[in-house]
Structures are given as C-alpha cells and as structure tokens.
Motif scaffolding. Structure first.
Motif, PDB file in Angstrom:
ATOM      1  N   GLN A  22      12.072   3.421  12.574  1.00 14.61           N
ATOM      2  CA  GLN A  22      12.030   1.985  11.959  1.00 14.61           C
ATOM      3  C   GLN A  22      10.861   1.492  13.275  1.00 14.61           C
ATOM      4  OE1 GLN A  22      16.758   2.010  13.040  1.00 14.61           O
ATOM      5  NE2 GLN A  22      15.891   0.241  11.280  1.00 14.61           N
ATOM      6  N   ALA A  23       9.350   1.871  13.005  1.00 13.14           N
ATOM      7  CA  ALA A  23       8.316   1.501  13.797  1.00 13.14           C
ATOM      8  C   ALA A  23       7.633   0.020  12.869  1.00 13.14           C
ATOM      9  CB  ALA A  23       7.291   2.357  13.925  1.00 13.14           C
ATOM     10  N   PHE A  24       7.780   0.262  11.861  1.00  9.31           N
ATOM     11  CA  PHE A  24       6.887  -0.963  10.275  1.00  9.31           C
ATOM     12  C   PHE A  24       8.065  -1.164   9.956  1.00  9.31           C
ATOM     13  CE2 PHE A  24       4.411   2.454  10.149  1.00  9.31           C
ATOM     14  CZ  PHE A  24       2.972   1.709  10.339  1.00  9.31           C
ATOM     15  N   VAL A  25       7.610  -3.195  10.553  1.00  6.49           N
ATOM     16  CA  VAL A  25       8.602  -4.468   9.601  1.00  6.49           C
ATOM     17  C   VAL A  25       7.615  -4.149   8.106  1.00  6.49           C
ATOM     18  CG1 VAL A  25       8.448  -6.744   9.679  1.00  6.49           C
ATOM     19  CG2 VAL A  25       8.507  -5.622  11.963  1.00  6.49           C
ATOM     20  N   THR A  26       7.025  -4.353   7.716  1.00  3.27           N
ATOM     21  CA  THR A  26       6.408  -4.638   6.537  1.00  3.27           C
ATOM     22  C   THR A  26       5.156  -2.860   6.235  1.00  3.27           C
ATOM     23  OG1 THR A  26       6.516  -6.632   7.290  1.00  3.27           O
ATOM     24  CG2 THR A  26       5.217  -5.929   4.968  1.00  3.27           C
ATOM     25  N   LEU A  27       5.543  -2.109   4.887  1.00  2.65           N
ATOM     26  CA  LEU A  27       4.875  -1.438   4.523  1.00  2.65           C
ATOM     27  C   LEU A  27       4.730  -1.980   3.132  1.00  2.65           C
ATOM     28  CD1 LEU A  27       6.757   1.895   5.963  1.00  2.65           C
ATOM     29  CD2 LEU A  27       4.458   1.211   6.790  1.00  2.65           C
ATOM     30  N   ASP A  28       3.323  -1.636   2.289  1.00  2.00           N
ATOM     31  CA  ASP A  28       2.500  -1.913   0.986  1.00  2.00           C
ATOM     32  C   ASP A  28       1.913  -0.594   0.621  1.00  2.00           C
ATOM     33  OD1 ASP A  28       1.555  -2.841  -0.963  1.00  2.00           O
ATOM     34  OD2 ASP A  28       1.352  -5.017  -0.152  1.00  2.00           O
ATOM     35  N   GLU A  29       1.850   0.435   0.283  1.00  2.00           N
ATOM     36  CA  GLU A  29       1.631   1.669  -0.243  1.00  2.00           C
ATOM     37  C   GLU A  29       0.486   1.885  -1.460  1.00  2.00           C
ATOM     38  OE1 GLU A  29       4.679   4.374  -1.076  1.00  2.00           O
ATOM     39  OE2 GLU A  29       2.411   6.358  -1.006  1.00  2.00           O
ATOM     40  N   GLU A  30       0.764   0.565  -2.150  1.00  2.00           N
ATOM     41  CA  GLU A  30      -0.028  -0.092  -3.130  1.00  2.00           C
ATOM     42  C   GLU A  30      -1.376  -1.002  -2.622  1.00  2.00           C
ATOM     43  OE1 GLU A  30       1.066  -2.477  -6.541  1.00  2.00           O
ATOM     44  OE2 GLU A  30       2.603  -0.562  -7.044  1.00  2.00           O
ATOM     45  N   ARG A  31      -1.136  -1.323  -2.078  1.00  4.68           N
ATOM     46  CA  ARG A  31      -2.053  -2.102  -0.981  1.00  4.68           C
ATOM     47  C   ARG A  31      -2.869  -0.995  -0.238  1.00  4.68           C
ATOM     48  NH1 ARG A  31      -2.666  -5.095   3.713  1.00  4.68           N
ATOM     49  NH2 ARG A  31      -4.112  -7.623   2.693  1.00  4.68           N
ATOM     50  N   ALA A  32      -2.799  -0.438   0.318  1.00  3.04           N
ATOM     51  CA  ALA A  32      -2.841   0.450   1.645  1.00  3.04           C
ATOM     52  C   ALA A  32      -3.839   1.674   0.400  1.00  3.04           C
ATOM     53  CB  ALA A  32      -2.539   1.399   1.919  1.00  3.04           C
ATOM     54  N   LEU A  33      -3.128   1.747  -1.332  1.00  4.08           N
ATOM     55  CA  LEU A  33      -4.046   3.202  -1.395  1.00  4.08           C
ATOM     56  C   LEU A  33      -5.321   2.082  -2.388  1.00  4.08           C
ATOM     57  CD1 LEU A  33      -0.936   5.253  -2.991  1.00  4.08           C
ATOM     58  CD2 LEU A  33      -2.419   5.830  -1.408  1.00  4.08           C
ATOM     59  N   ALA A  34      -5.203   1.255  -2.126  1.00  4.93           N
ATOM     60  CA  ALA A  34      -5.891   0.620  -2.993  1.00  4.93           C
ATOM     61  C   ALA A  34      -7.285   0.439  -2.253  1.00  4.93           C
ATOM     62  CB  ALA A  34      -5.437  -0.837  -3.123  1.00  4.93           C
ATOM     63  N   GLN A  35      -7.132  -0.162  -1.343  1.00  5.17           N
ATOM     64  CA  GLN A  35      -8.214   0.558   0.053  1.00  5.17           C
ATOM     65  C   GLN A  35      -8.831   1.728   0.169  1.00  5.17           C
ATOM     66  OE1 GLN A  35      -7.396  -0.592   3.726  1.00  5.17           O
ATOM     67  NE2 GLN A  35      -6.546  -3.478   3.339  1.00  5.17           N
ATOM     68  N   ALA A  36      -7.824   2.221   0.241  1.00 12.17           N
ATOM     69  CA  ALA A  36      -8.763   3.595   0.374  1.00 12.17           C
ATOM     70  C   ALA A  36      -9.462   4.179  -1.179  1.00 12.17           C
ATOM     71  CB  ALA A  36      -7.451   4.978   0.170  1.00 12.17           C
ATOM     72  N   GLU A  37      -9.066   3.619  -1.967  1.00 12.95           N
ATOM     73  CA  GLU A  37     -10.239   3.565  -3.368  1.00 12.95           C
ATOM     74  C   GLU A  37     -11.128   3.505  -3.386  1.00 12.95           C
ATOM     75  OE1 GLU A  37      -9.627   5.561  -6.897  1.00 12.95           O
ATOM     76  OE2 GLU A  37      -7.631   4.956  -6.021  1.00 12.95           O
ATOM     77  N   GLU A  38     -10.855   2.120  -2.755  1.00 13.15           N
ATOM     78  CA  GLU A  38     -12.202   0.929  -2.446  1.00 13.15           C
ATOM     79  C   GLU A  38     -13.249   1.945  -2.131  1.00 13.15           C
ATOM     80  OE1 GLU A  38     -11.997  -3.044  -1.449  1.00 13.15           O
ATOM     81  OE2 GLU A  38     -10.745  -2.894  -2.689  1.00 13.15           O
TER      82      GLU A  38
END
Ligand code: GLN
Length: 447
Positions: A15-31
């Motif tokens: 339980q280290a994270f408060v907020t996760l947003d995989e889509e956002r992270a993958l979009a950054q990676a995509e860029e």
C-alpha cells in the motif's frame, strides 16, 4: 508495464501508492517511443518514477494524504515534475505519506497505512513512507520524497534504500505543498547511490519560481563516484552514538567506520553540543511555520469545503475541523501558540537562536572535516501502532535527522546491514552546504 506488473503483485500488501494511473503512464511511455533511436534522449529516458503526494502533478490528483485535498487536481506541475518530464522519466503514480508530511511512520495518512516491505507488521518510516516502500518493494526504481526533519532519510533507513536530503536551496520547492518553508527540501530515493546521483542531477538547480532555490552550478554528481576516499576526514559526533541509540545501531556504525578507515579515511570523535536541543527547536519552528502555511486551507479557495455552515467563520471552523487529521491539528495549535504575542519571544524567537547555535556546531566541524557520520535513526523500524498514541516518543525518533535540516546541510542515508530481527539499518553521511558530491563519494565507496 514492468512497473505496473510488480505493483499488481505486491501493492495490496505494501500500500505504497495513493493514486495510480496506468493509462497516463503508458501514454507518457508511448510518447517516448519516437525518441528511442534519437541522440537527444533525456538522462532518465523511460525510467519509471513514483512521486510523493505532496508534490503537485498537473492533471494527476495530489492530496498530501489529507482529506482537505482529497479531490485536488492541480493545474500545474511542480518544477521537479517538469524537470523529470524534461529528462524523459515516466510518472507511475503518487506515493503515500503522513498527512502534510507530519509524522515519522506514514500512519498519519488519511488513506492507508503503508507497510514496510521487509516486515509487514512494521512501519516504513515517514513521512515519505510510500516513496521508500515502493522502491524497497521493487514497484519503481526511483521516487521523490520530501524532508523537513528526516522524512527522506528515516524511511530510506527503515526500508533499506538510499535517500538524500539535498542542501536547502539545491532543489526547487515550487509546487511542493508547504509544511515548514525554511526546512522543506525535495530529494531522491533509490536502490543505490549511483541512481540517486542521476536523479538529483535531473531535479537540482536554480528556479525563478522559487526565490530560495540557489544560484549554484549543479555538478555532474556521477563523476564524484570514484571509490577513492583516501585522506578524507570523517567526524563522528559522540552525541550520535549516545543514550537512546540502540546497541546494534551503534555497532553497525562502528563497522561502517572500519570500512571507511580501511579505504584510507581518517575518523575522529567530535561534539555537536547543541544537537540535544534539536528536537525541541525543530518542533517549535516547524509547527510555527506550518500553522501559517496551512492557513490557506479555509474551504474557500480550493480543497475540501464543509457543508451546512451558518456563516463564514462557521465555514472555516467546520472545514478545518473536518478536513485536518489529529496530528495536523496538534501542530497548528502548537505553532499558533508559539507565535502568539506574549509567547513569541519565549518560544519562537528562542528556538530561532538555538537553531543558529546548531548550525554553528556544524560550521565549526566542517572547518576541519569533510563529512559527519552517524546513524540515521536510533532504532530500526518499529511496529505499526507502537508509537502512534505517544507523540513525544514519535518526535524523539527524529533526533539524528533534525539537526541536518536546521543547519540546511545535505545528508544521505545508505543501507548499513540488518538488525538481529532482520530489519534494515541506515548510515547517515552529512556534508557541507552544496557539497552533495562528497556525500555521494563517501556513500558510494561504502555501499
Ligand atoms: N517526523 C518529522 C515530523 O513529523 C519530520 C517530517 C518531515 O521531514 N516531513 O515533522
């Protein structure tokens, strides 16, 4: 994806994270894909990073682990977040912490109690407990924390990772939700010293948006990692190995000093006579500053707003009573008291004077020595619930980290073996103002 795979495996326990947003992270990676064969990749190209939840991220909820900011969606990035983006790092999510960074165990979060990955019954430390636990659990290789009185170094020590509090002014605080502005610094938490040096280089430097950020050139910290510490002068304050510091912690520091001597450093015992006043000084000053900084959470401008208020004063009262947790309220009351007319001279002003004496202790030592070394914490990680009902015992745990913030100098915690219970111990290495390079050099030679 690897990062999110690991998160899926362990996050329900840690339980280290408060907020996760995989889509956002993958979009950054995509860029970043288009840059893969370019010569202009940033120095953290493609690296997954977690960010403490008191550092604002545009369009990614930022709560400082408080109900007060439970739905807060920032409209800009902290300077460090812009710099991470410019270095081509990928933000994985926001990391749990004590509410408004007040605490030493991450038990003061409005959301969840983060666990220490080494033993799920123990705390990860705090206030950057999520940042240290996420790196220790392998969820991300890099994270950012903030350190006002030890909140990077203490959780790094408890979780067996490397955490640096930079010199005050080294890293911009623009976009860091303020706790105690004369003490707060953002810094890197990583698995090893080299990674730490990369991350600091990416986030450090003068920022026109933060007038306390310093106009001092940022060196190539990795160039300092030579392994050569021959002739380096190490000071060990006797107060740092005194009463209240557990025997196994002392033993691990003595072992570490032997390693450094073996590498050609010289070690002398010194004294920091005013460090014993550090905890009292810190809690007066940091609470005073916090009481002023947190005045902005009034239910009007942003964040939580109480319902059914009868008038403006009632709205303030209800909002702040409902929105802040117990520890935050305790600090606001203590700080307001210390700043009030009639008590200002006896508490706030006196604490400022003692702060100067604590800084002068360090100035004197650094006339003759390159680094100051001691433990990061008096004991390894404690049990969840063990100290939460006893604020003074919790505060006393910060005795070895606080003087560093009061003096404004840089300090790192590096892993220094395990306790008899199998919990990590940390070695603290403290340097001169803006001399993170020497701190890294010693930490790297030791690790
Ligand atoms: N434990 C200390 C406190 O509660 C330090 C917190 C910090 O460094 N943010 O204030």
């Amino acid at each position: 994806r690897e990062s999110y795979k690991r998160i899926a495996q362990v996050e329900d326990k840690v339980q280290a994270f408060v907020t996760l947003d995989e889509e956002r992270a993958l979009a950054q990676a995509e860029e970043l894909q288009s840059k893969i064969s370019s010569d202009h990749k940033g120095m953290l190209f493609g690296m997954p990073i977690g960010v403490k939840d008191n550092i604002v991220t545009k369009g990614l909820r930022t709560t400082a682990a408080s109900k007060m900011l439970g739905n807060f969606d920032p409209i800009y990035n902290a300077t460090v977040v812009d710099k991470l983006q410019a270095s081509d790092a990928i933000t994985i999510g926001k990391l749990n912490m004590d509410e408004f960074a007040m605490g030493s165990s991450t038990e003061n979060s409005h959301w969840a109690k983060t666990k220490n990955p080494w033993n799920l019954d123990t705390v990860p430390g705090g206030s950057s407990g999520g940042s240290a636990a996420a790196v220790a659990a392998g969820e991300v290789p890099f994270s950012l924390g903030s350190d006002t009185g030890g909140s990077i170094r203490q959780p790094a020590s408890f979780c067996g990772v490397v955490g640096l509090k930079p010199t005050y002014g080294r890293v911009s605080r623009f976009g860091l939700i303020a706790f105690a502005s004369s003490l707060d610094q953002i810094g890197p938490i990583t698995r090893n010293v080299e990674d730490n040096a990369y991350l600091l280089e990416a986030i450090a430097g003068l920022d026109p948006n933060d007038s306390t950020s310093a106009n001092v050139p940022v060196p190539n910290y990795r160039a300092a990692l030579t392994g050569d510490i021959k002739g380096l002068k190490v000071a060990v304050p006797k107060e740092y190995l005194g009463e209240g510091v557990s025997e196994e912690v002392r033993a691990s520091v003595r072992e570490a000093l032997k390693v450094l001597e073996g590498l050609g450093a010289t070690v002398d015992e010194v004294s920091l006579p005013h460090s014993k006043y550090g905890v009292a000084t810190y809690y007066l000053l940091s609470s005073s500053e916090a009481s002023a900084n947190l005045a902005r959470f009034d239910g009007i401008r942003y964040g939580y707003r109480a319902e059914n208020a009868e008038n403006l004063i009632d709205l303030y009262k209800k909002t702040r009573s409902e929105g802040f947790g117990d520890e935050v309220k305790r600090r606001i009351m203590l700080g307001t008291y210390a700043l009030s007319s009639g008590y200002y001279d006896a508490y706030y002003k006196k604490a400022q004077k003692v702060r100067t004496l604590i800084k002068q202790d360090f100035d004197q030592i650094f006339e003759q020595y390159d680094v100051v070394i001691g433990p990061t914490t008096p004991t390894p990680a404690f049990k969840i619930g063990e100290k939460i009902d006893d604020p003074l015992t919790m505060y006393a745990n910060d005795i070895l980290t606080i003087p560093v913030n009061l003096a404004g100098v840089p300090g790192i915690s590096v892993p220094a073996g395990l306790s008899s219970q199998g919990l990590p111990l940390g070695l603290q290495i403290i340097g001169k103002h803006f001399d993170e390079s020497t701190v890294y050099r010693v930490a790297h030679a030791y690790e």
